[in-house]
Design a protein around this motif. Structure first.
Motif, PDB file in Angstrom:
ATOM      1  N   ILE B   9       0.842  -1.207   0.000  1.00  0.00           N
ATOM      2  CA  ILE B   9       0.000   0.000   0.000  1.00  0.00           C
ATOM      3  C   ILE B   9       0.878   1.259   0.000  1.00  0.00           C
ATOM      4  O   ILE B   9       1.770   1.416   0.837  1.00  0.00           O
ATOM      5  CB  ILE B   9      -0.933   0.010   1.226  1.00  0.00           C
ATOM      6  N   GLU B  55      -7.991   7.700  -0.952  1.00  0.00           N
ATOM      7  CA  GLU B  55      -7.778   6.762  -2.060  1.00  0.00           C
ATOM      8  C   GLU B  55      -6.420   6.099  -1.927  1.00  0.00           C
ATOM      9  O   GLU B  55      -5.466   6.728  -1.466  1.00  0.00           O
ATOM     10  CB  GLU B  55      -7.831   7.533  -3.382  1.00  0.00           C
ATOM     11  N   ILE B  56      -6.338   4.859  -2.348  1.00  0.00           N
ATOM     12  CA  ILE B  56      -5.056   4.147  -2.314  1.00  0.00           C
ATOM     13  C   ILE B  56      -4.360   4.397  -3.654  1.00  0.00           C
ATOM     14  O   ILE B  56      -4.939   4.134  -4.708  1.00  0.00           O
ATOM     15  CB  ILE B  56      -5.292   2.636  -2.073  1.00  0.00           C
ATOM     16  N   GLU B  60      -2.872  -3.141  -2.728  1.00  0.00           N
ATOM     17  CA  GLU B  60      -4.185  -3.771  -2.577  1.00  0.00           C
ATOM     18  C   GLU B  60      -4.580  -3.863  -1.115  1.00  0.00           C
ATOM     19  O   GLU B  60      -3.742  -4.177  -0.266  1.00  0.00           O
ATOM     20  CB  GLU B  60      -4.156  -5.179  -3.184  1.00  0.00           C
ATOM     21  N   ASN B  69     -10.173  -1.820  -2.491  1.00  0.00           N
ATOM     22  CA  ASN B  69      -9.605  -0.543  -2.976  1.00  0.00           C
ATOM     23  C   ASN B  69     -10.662   0.446  -3.459  1.00  0.00           C
ATOM     24  O   ASN B  69     -10.593   1.628  -3.170  1.00  0.00           O
ATOM     25  CB  ASN B  69      -8.638  -0.813  -4.127  1.00  0.00           C
ATOM     26  N   ASP B  70     -11.626  -0.058  -4.224  1.00  0.00           N
ATOM     27  CA  ASP B  70     -12.602   0.852  -4.839  1.00  0.00           C
ATOM     28  C   ASP B  70     -13.993   0.742  -4.217  1.00  0.00           C
ATOM     29  O   ASP B  70     -14.981   1.143  -4.823  1.00  0.00           O
ATOM     30  CB  ASP B  70     -12.672   0.586  -6.354  1.00  0.00           C
TER      31      ASP B  70
END
Lengths: 277, 369
Positions: B9, B55-56, B60, B69-70
């Motif tokens: 990450i 947000e990354i 993952e 993630n999303d």
């Protein structure tokens, strides 16, 4: 208290007293005159009425089209203010939470640049443009009020939104709110002091405005709003003070009612306790 | 309940500012993991990425077996307690706690049951009709906890939840959160800059600095075997004493020397140092305050490893006394018995438990032993 503090206190209270008198004296004259007979009125302006004479109100209400003017004023004010208090917080929320983005920054400064343009400067171009668009009517009037009202309202709302902690929105999003729900369930209720403020400011301005209706709605009398009607108490050689002031008193009532109902929302520190300062 | 997995990450903010770099972490189900580090180390950013509030940029994130993630925060089945409480000021305590359940269309009677149960657990039943502004700091924090509890999430996220409370209340809430973890038996991820909170609450600690994970281990291991100078200095209060030193060999024995002081290195440690090729090299010598003492018994046990200490400040804490002294130009601190005979401005002898010493590479600051 030192002498400097005492002096500044005396000065402050003097200015406030003079300022208050500037508001209270005309208001007193308006109210007492509206209850005087024409004879009493011609004798003295400042004395109290001998009897509460209601004939002025009766005559004003009985004038041709009075209720049409009231309806026109109500329709224009209610629709304009409703649209302003719905859209100003929405637009301001989008702008304030995206202020670091160039587009939103530009949009904000573009909108508030309207504050710096006096109405007299744009009066003639507006008449020309509205005539071209065939909007010299109530609809055009409402559009203009919304446009002009949004400028100041957005300016005020964006400033106010900065005081609402972002953590509340984050907490809401974790609790399960979509952006729309975050706005309606968390942000909008917290904006109630500012919404009440813009409601009062705009209602007062639109209800009492004279210049804009004079330029847009002066074609036919049945389009008039109350200020245009009141203006007709003044003729070239005379002024029916008692009738004019009775109509002023009548038209003050709705604004006083709005103020009484909304002022409780203008409470400072509504967000107190939400986050640790 | 779920495990949380962070794979490589990374978080990069506009302007190319890297807040978190290549974090790999596996948090087991029901674990209480504490992310600790100084301000700006990336611990809160990491937590906020787990929450979905940031947000990354790369990597993952898995909650359970689901790639998140999303996924929007509301769909991650997490609950978060904020540093500043973030209570809805226009709602009562009851509504604050019920809000998340109402949004999820939980039946009214079930909401009522859950809210009242959580309120009972946190001892805030009598506050349910109040608004947040009518609560004290501790009560607000309990309400924030309650709001998280009623949701029964898979993972609890806490971002410095105690930092705004006074010292006494902080200690009380610390134990209550630990008890809560045991009672709820679910995964807790807790962010703090306070190493005492990290040591007392976490089943595992993640020490971070400049967006990079420095060490992940149990509190005891982190304390006893720090992997580098940063971890050694950050965990423990007063912090570990460090001084520049040199490893020298005399006969078959290794010594650590600084100034006129020469301390023998125990055989097992000497072998590791020698094998690592540090003989004759400049290093950083580290020793914790509690491993130095002037107590007669301790002096007798460690009579070969003593140093001269000029006492500058003495702090009597009640059950212990801190001696702040200078040794060979380096400021150090020792945690000694309250019965110590040391006097201010006096130069005394202090013995060191060399079995507990640490040696760090001078350049990389990585622990040698």
């Amino acid at each position: 208290m030192d002498s400097k503090g005492k002096l500044s206190k005396i000065l402050t209270y003097t200015i406030l007293t003079v300022g208050t008198l500037f508001i209270l004296v005309p208001m007193y004259v308006t109210i007492v005159t509206s209850f005087k007979t024409p004879q009493e009125c011609s004798k003295s302006f400042f004395t109290l009425p001998r009897s509460f004479y209601l004939g002025n109100f009766k005559e004003v209400i009985g004038r041709a089209h009075y209720w049409t003017y009231v309806k026109n004023s109500v329709v224009i004010t209610v629709i304009s203010v409703a649209v302003i208090i719905f859209f100003a917080p929405l637009v301001s929320y989008a702008i304030s939470r995206n202020f670091e983005k160039r587009y939103y920054k530009f949009l904000y400064f573009y909108i508030i640049s309207g504050i710096f343009v006096p109405f007299q400067v744009i009066m003639l171009p507006i008449v020309k443009q509205m005539t071209k668009f065939k909007m010299m009517n109530q609809f055009g009037m409402i559009v203009l009020y919304i446009t002009l009202g949004l400028i100041q309202s957005i300016f005020l709302c964006v400033g106010y939104l900065k005081s609402i902690p972002k953590e509340l929105e984050e907490a809401a999003s974790i609790d399960g709110c979509s952006p729309w729900k975050t706005f309606t369930k968390v942000i909008y209720p917290l904006m109630s002091p500012m919404v009440a403020t813009i409601l009062i400011l705009n209602a007062l301005w639109i209800w009492n405005d004279f210049l804009l209706p004079l330029t847009i709605l002066n074609k036919t009398p049945n389009m008039w709003t109350l200020p245009l009607f009141q203006y007709n108490f003044k003729s070239q050689y005379s002024f029916d003070y008692n009738l004019a002031f009775a109509s002023f008193t009548l038209s003050m009532l709705p604004i006083i009612v709005i103020y009484v109902f909304t002022q409780k929302y203008i409470i400072s520190g509504l967000t107190a306790g939400s986050v640790k300062d | 309940m779920a495990k949380v997995t962070l794979k490589n990450i990374t978080k990069v903010y506009p302007g190319n500012v890297t807040a978190v770099k290549d974090v790999n972490l596996e948090i087991a189900d029901k674990e209480f993991v504490v992310l600790v580090g100084p301000s700006g180390c990336g611990k809160s950013t990491t937590l906020r990425m787990i929450a979905g509030l940031e947000e990354i940029t790369e990597g993952e994130l898995y909650i359970g077996d689901k790639l998140c993630n999303d996924i929007a925060p509301k769909d991650r089945d997490i609950a978060m307690v904020f540093q500043n409480y973030a209570l809805y000021p226009h709602m009562t305590v009851y509504d604050n706690m019920a809000f998340g359940l109402k949004l999820r269309k939980v039946p009214k009677d079930e909401i009522d049951k859950k809210v009242k149960e959580a309120a009972r657990t946190l001892d805030i039943e009598h506050l349910l009709d109040r608004k947040p502004k009518a609560l004290s700091g501790g009560q607000r924090q309990r309400v924030a906890l309650g709001r998280a509890i009623v949701r029964e999430p898979k993972v609890f996220l806490m971002d410095e939840p105690l930092s705004n409370l006074d010292a006494k209340l902080r200690v009380q809430m610390r134990t209550e959160i630990s008890k809560l973890h045991k009672r709820l038996n679910t995964t807790f991820i807790y962010v703090t800059h306070d190493q005492t909170e990290a040591m007392t609450m976490g089943t595992r600690i993640v020490v971070m600095k400049d967006g990079i994970v420095q060490q992940v281990d149990t509190p005891q291991t982190i304390y006893e075997k720090p992997e580098n100078m940063f971890v050694a200095g950050f965990i423990g209060s007063p912090q570990m004493n460090f001084t520049d030193a040199k490893i020298v060999k005399e006969g078959n024995n290794l010594f650590v020397t600084f100034g006129k002081e020469k301390l023998p290195i125990p055989a097992d440690k000497a072998k590791v140092i020698e094998d690592a090729g540090y003989e004759g090299k400049e290093v950083v010598f580290g020793i914790r305050p509690e491993h130095m003492n002037d107590d007669a018994k301790f002096m007798e046990e460690h009579k070969d490893s003593t140093i001269s200490a000029k006492i500058e400040v003495m702090e009597h804490m009640g059950p212990e006394t801190f001696l702040y002294f200078v040794c060979e130009g380096t400021n150090m601190v020792a945690r000694v018995e309250p019965t110590t005979t040391a006097q201010l401005e006096q130069t005394i002898k202090l013995a060191l438990d060399m079995d507990k010493m640490h040696i760090f590479d001078k350049t990389t600051e990585v622990a040698v032993i």
